[in-house]
Enzyme design. Structure first.
Site, PDB file in Angstrom:
ATOM      1  N   HIS A   1       0.850  -1.183   0.000  1.00 52.74           N
ATOM      2  CA  HIS A   1       0.000   0.000   0.000  1.00 52.74           C
ATOM      3  C   HIS A   1       0.878   1.222   0.000  1.00 52.74           C
ATOM      4  O   HIS A   1       1.932   1.220   0.632  1.00 52.74           O
ATOM      5  CB  HIS A   1      -0.905   0.006   1.241  1.00 52.74           C
TER       6      HIS A   1
ATOM      7  N   ASP B   1      -8.090  -4.989   0.059  1.00 54.71           N
ATOM      8  CA  ASP B   1      -8.653  -5.794  -1.020  1.00 54.71           C
ATOM      9  C   ASP B   1      -8.286  -7.267  -0.952  1.00 54.71           C
ATOM     10  O   ASP B   1      -8.803  -8.059  -1.738  1.00 54.71           O
ATOM     11  CB  ASP B   1      -8.200  -5.238  -2.371  1.00 54.71           C
TER      12      ASP B   1
HETATM   13  N1  ACO Z   1       4.066  -7.818  -4.876  1.00 54.74           N
HETATM   14  C1  ACO Z   1       5.413  -7.872  -5.013  1.00 54.74           C
HETATM   15  N2  ACO Z   1       6.229  -6.826  -4.825  1.00 54.74           N
HETATM   16  C2  ACO Z   1       5.678  -5.657  -4.485  1.00 54.74           C
HETATM   17  C3  ACO Z   1       4.282  -5.516  -4.307  1.00 54.74           C
HETATM   18  C4  ACO Z   1       3.464  -6.648  -4.512  1.00 54.74           C
HETATM   19  N3  ACO Z   1       2.153  -6.576  -4.373  1.00 54.74           N
HETATM   20  N4  ACO Z   1       3.997  -4.241  -3.957  1.00 54.74           N
HETATM   21  C5  ACO Z   1       5.161  -3.585  -3.914  1.00 54.74           C
HETATM   22  N5  ACO Z   1       6.180  -4.438  -4.226  1.00 54.74           N
HETATM   23  C6  ACO Z   1       7.633  -4.128  -4.227  1.00 54.74           C
HETATM   24  C7  ACO Z   1       8.008  -3.315  -5.458  1.00 54.74           C
HETATM   25  O1  ACO Z   1       8.393  -4.164  -6.529  1.00 54.74           O
HETATM   26  C8  ACO Z   1       9.134  -2.478  -4.919  1.00 54.74           C
HETATM   27  O2  ACO Z   1      10.270  -3.317  -4.833  1.00 54.74           O
HETATM   28  P1  ACO Z   1      11.750  -2.677  -5.049  1.00 54.74           P
HETATM   29  O3  ACO Z   1      11.924  -1.724  -3.913  1.00 54.74           O
HETATM   30  O4  ACO Z   1      12.653  -3.874  -4.985  1.00 54.74           O
HETATM   31  O5  ACO Z   1      11.720  -2.026  -6.391  1.00 54.74           O
HETATM   32  C9  ACO Z   1       8.706  -2.163  -3.481  1.00 54.74           C
HETATM   33  O6  ACO Z   1       7.852  -3.264  -3.108  1.00 54.74           O
HETATM   34  C10 ACO Z   1       7.941  -0.853  -3.336  1.00 54.74           C
HETATM   35  O7  ACO Z   1       6.841  -0.880  -4.243  1.00 54.74           O
HETATM   36  P2  ACO Z   1       6.238   0.397  -4.976  1.00 54.74           P
HETATM   37  O8  ACO Z   1       5.493  -0.029  -6.181  1.00 54.74           O
HETATM   38  O9  ACO Z   1       7.313   1.423  -5.150  1.00 54.74           O
HETATM   39  O10 ACO Z   1       5.261   0.949  -3.872  1.00 54.74           O
HETATM   40  P3  ACO Z   1       4.135   2.003  -4.110  1.00 54.74           P
HETATM   41  O11 ACO Z   1       3.873   2.635  -2.817  1.00 54.74           O
HETATM   42  O12 ACO Z   1       4.470   2.879  -5.277  1.00 54.74           O
HETATM   43  O13 ACO Z   1       2.889   1.102  -4.612  1.00 54.74           O
HETATM   44  C11 ACO Z   1       1.007  -0.339  -4.610  1.00 54.74           C
HETATM   45  C12 ACO Z   1       1.865   0.669  -3.799  1.00 54.74           C
HETATM   46  C13 ACO Z   1       0.649   0.258  -5.990  1.00 54.74           C
HETATM   47  C14 ACO Z   1      -0.309  -0.553  -3.864  1.00 54.74           C
HETATM   48  C15 ACO Z   1       1.797  -1.647  -4.773  1.00 54.74           C
HETATM   49  O14 ACO Z   1       2.129  -2.182  -3.508  1.00 54.74           O
HETATM   50  C16 ACO Z   1       1.034  -2.684  -5.601  1.00 54.74           C
HETATM   51  O15 ACO Z   1       1.115  -2.661  -6.831  1.00 54.74           O
HETATM   52  N6  ACO Z   1       0.298  -3.632  -4.920  1.00 54.74           N
HETATM   53  C17 ACO Z   1      -0.499  -4.580  -5.632  1.00 54.74           C
HETATM   54  C18 ACO Z   1      -1.786  -3.935  -6.120  1.00 54.74           C
HETATM   55  C19 ACO Z   1      -2.768  -3.682  -4.992  1.00 54.74           C
HETATM   56  O16 ACO Z   1      -3.036  -4.531  -4.155  1.00 54.74           O
HETATM   57  N7  ACO Z   1      -3.375  -2.472  -5.024  1.00 54.74           N
HETATM   58  C20 ACO Z   1      -4.411  -2.084  -4.038  1.00 54.74           C
HETATM   59  C21 ACO Z   1      -3.919  -0.983  -3.176  1.00 54.74           C
HETATM   60  S1  ACO Z   1      -5.130  -0.630  -1.953  1.00 54.74           S
HETATM   61  C22 ACO Z   1      -6.249   0.348  -2.718  1.00 54.74           C
HETATM   62  O17 ACO Z   1      -6.025   1.016  -3.649  1.00 54.74           O
HETATM   63  C23 ACO Z   1      -7.563   0.328  -2.162  1.00 54.74           C
END
Ligand code: ACO
Length: 428
Positions: free
Chosen positions: A307, A364
């Protein structure tokens, strides 16, 4: 602690006030940065460090895993309030007393029809259309049938627009589902509570008497409360920024619905269920998918994990996980994907990749499992999120208008070509 921040650039010092929120959050107020420095701006893609407004609606602390609406904890609201009370609280700032709640509900019931012409618009969509696209379009189309909702210069006019959309949006949601299922498009029953009426509108069959299932209604009520607001997320910021041009409430909401649709935002609940189903269809090997999620050359992400703000357990995920157990137990449903979800969560919470990046289950991760148990089709999950988020969007839009916030218009740092002469087509 200083209430000023100093920026030094090119030997010049510039002072900016530091403002403090009611929970002691600090922010450097850079409103005068550009004029004071002769053109310097800040850059912050994804707005990870940027506050777009001061808001009194929702407080969340991502490090501690705290979420409060108007000061009340999400745990207490999910336990003790119903969705309409929470909607009132978010929009108007206080929990309603009995008379206020009853008037609010009566005003909504008064507006809960939709112009029959809207059915023609719905009919023109193919059955395969994604419900979020349909809903965003229908919400926008509502403006043509309710033109007075655009000009909201008084609080009365705002109230009118608000009760109208709270009344009509559930009808559109129900119609969107019923059209997909080939069921007749109908209206609600004003003897029922707000959420029960929504459920009946969605699921009533023309050949059967609708029978209320208390477990289902309570679960739905709780899910809607948990989704009702989450401060300046992608869709809410969209609603505020569209509203800041005075485009009107319904147009702002229609844009918010589109923003919510994306799989990185509200679309994640559908993506989670599809992912869990795919893992189950593939033999239920959670370790294989954990490895894929960690492999940087693989685009697969563990949907429902991580998140932007929570770097701890999403408090809503805890409530939903417990509710998923209870609802499936009460309804006597054994769903193998609930076990897959629990397995993935357990492995992720022990895995250094997820622990180091502070990736926890979000709202979610378990919500889709409950929606499925309630008989809601997968591609309607994000629509259910939108239904829950409606009061939050409205509250944020209303706050923005009452605060007379300026039109949202970020700047940029241009990195394209410098001025160059045009080249005629036959010389390129
Ligand atoms: N699975 C695997 N790796 C992940 C995940 C995941 N779900 N989420 C983040 N990471 C990793 C990234 O690859 C990144 O790794 P790195 O540092 O080695 O490059 C690190 O964790 C940070 O991730 P970011 O994408 O930079 O984090 P950000 O805060 O930008 O994104 C987000 C948050 C979009 C929610 C992300 O965690 C994601 O895509 N999750 C899956 C989709 C999801 O569940 N979305 C619902 C969010 S809740 C809502 O909107 C109601």
């Amino acid at each position: 602690m200083s209430d000023k921040a100093i920026l030094e650039y090119n030997g010049q010092k510039y002072e900016f006030p530091v403002i403090k929120g009611s929970e002691d959050e600090l922010a450097i107020d850079v409103k005068t940065l550009r004029s004071a420095t002769g053109g310097i701006i800040t850059i912050d893609p994804g707005y990870k460090n940027t506050g777009s407004c001061q808001s009194a609606i929702t407080f969340l602390d991502g490090e501690q895993g705290i979420l409060r609406y108007r000061g009340y904890s999400i745990e207490e609201l999910a336990e003790k309030a119903d969705f309409l009370e929470v909607a009132y609280l978010l929009i108007f700032g206080e929990l309603p007393n009995k008379e206020q709640l009853s008037k609010f509900h009566d005003d909504i019931k008064e507006e809960s029809t939709v112009d029959e012409e809207m059915k023609k618009i719905l009919d023109s969509f193919p059955k395969s259309a994604h419900p979020m696209g349909v809903l965003s379009s229908l919400t926008s189309a509502l403006i043509a049938f309710n033109p007075s909702t655009v000009d909201v210069s008084s609080e009365d006019a705002m109230y009118h627009a608000i009760v109208r959309i709270l009344a009509k949006f559930p009808v559109l949601v129900a119609w969107t589902l019923r059209k997909k299922k080939g069921l007749p498009l109908d209206y609600g029953d004003d003897t029922l509570g707000y959420v029960e009426n929504i459920h009946k509108m969605m699921f009533k069959r023309p050949n059967k008497t609708y029978v209320k299932n208390q477990i289902v209604i309570e679960a739905l009520d709780k899910l809607l409360i948990l989704h009702a607001d989450h401060e300046q997320n992608c869709s809410t910021s969209t609603v505020r920024i569209v509203g800041s041009s005075h485009a009107g409430l319904f147009a702002s909401l229609s844009a918010g619905i589109s923003a919510l649709w994306g799989p990185l935002h509200g679309g994640a609940n559908q993506a989670v269920l599809e992912m869990l189903q795919a893992i189950d269809d593939d033999g239920g090997d959670t370790k294989k998918y954990m490895a894929k999620a960690k492999d940087k050359s693989d685009p697969f992400r563990l949907m429902g994990f991580g998140h932007r703000v929570y770097k701890n357990f999403d408090p809503r995920a805890r409530i939903i996980k417990k509710a998923a157990d209870e609802v499936l137990g009460d309804l006597g449903i054994e769903d193998p994907i609930l076990d897959i979800a629990k397995g993935l969560e357990k492995e992720a919470l022990e895995d250094p990749y997820f622990v180091d990046r502070k990736l926890y289950p979000n709202v979610d991760f378990y919500s889709g499992i409950i929606y499925r148990a309630l008989g809601i089709p997968t591609d309607m999950f994000t629509v259910m999120f939108a239904l829950g988020r409606l009061p939050g969007w409205i509250a944020q839009w209303r706050e923005m208008r009452l605060n007379n916030e300026p039109i949202g218009r970020p700047r940029q740092v241009y990195i394209g070509e410098n001025s160059r002469p045009f080249v005629d087509l036959d010389l390129r």
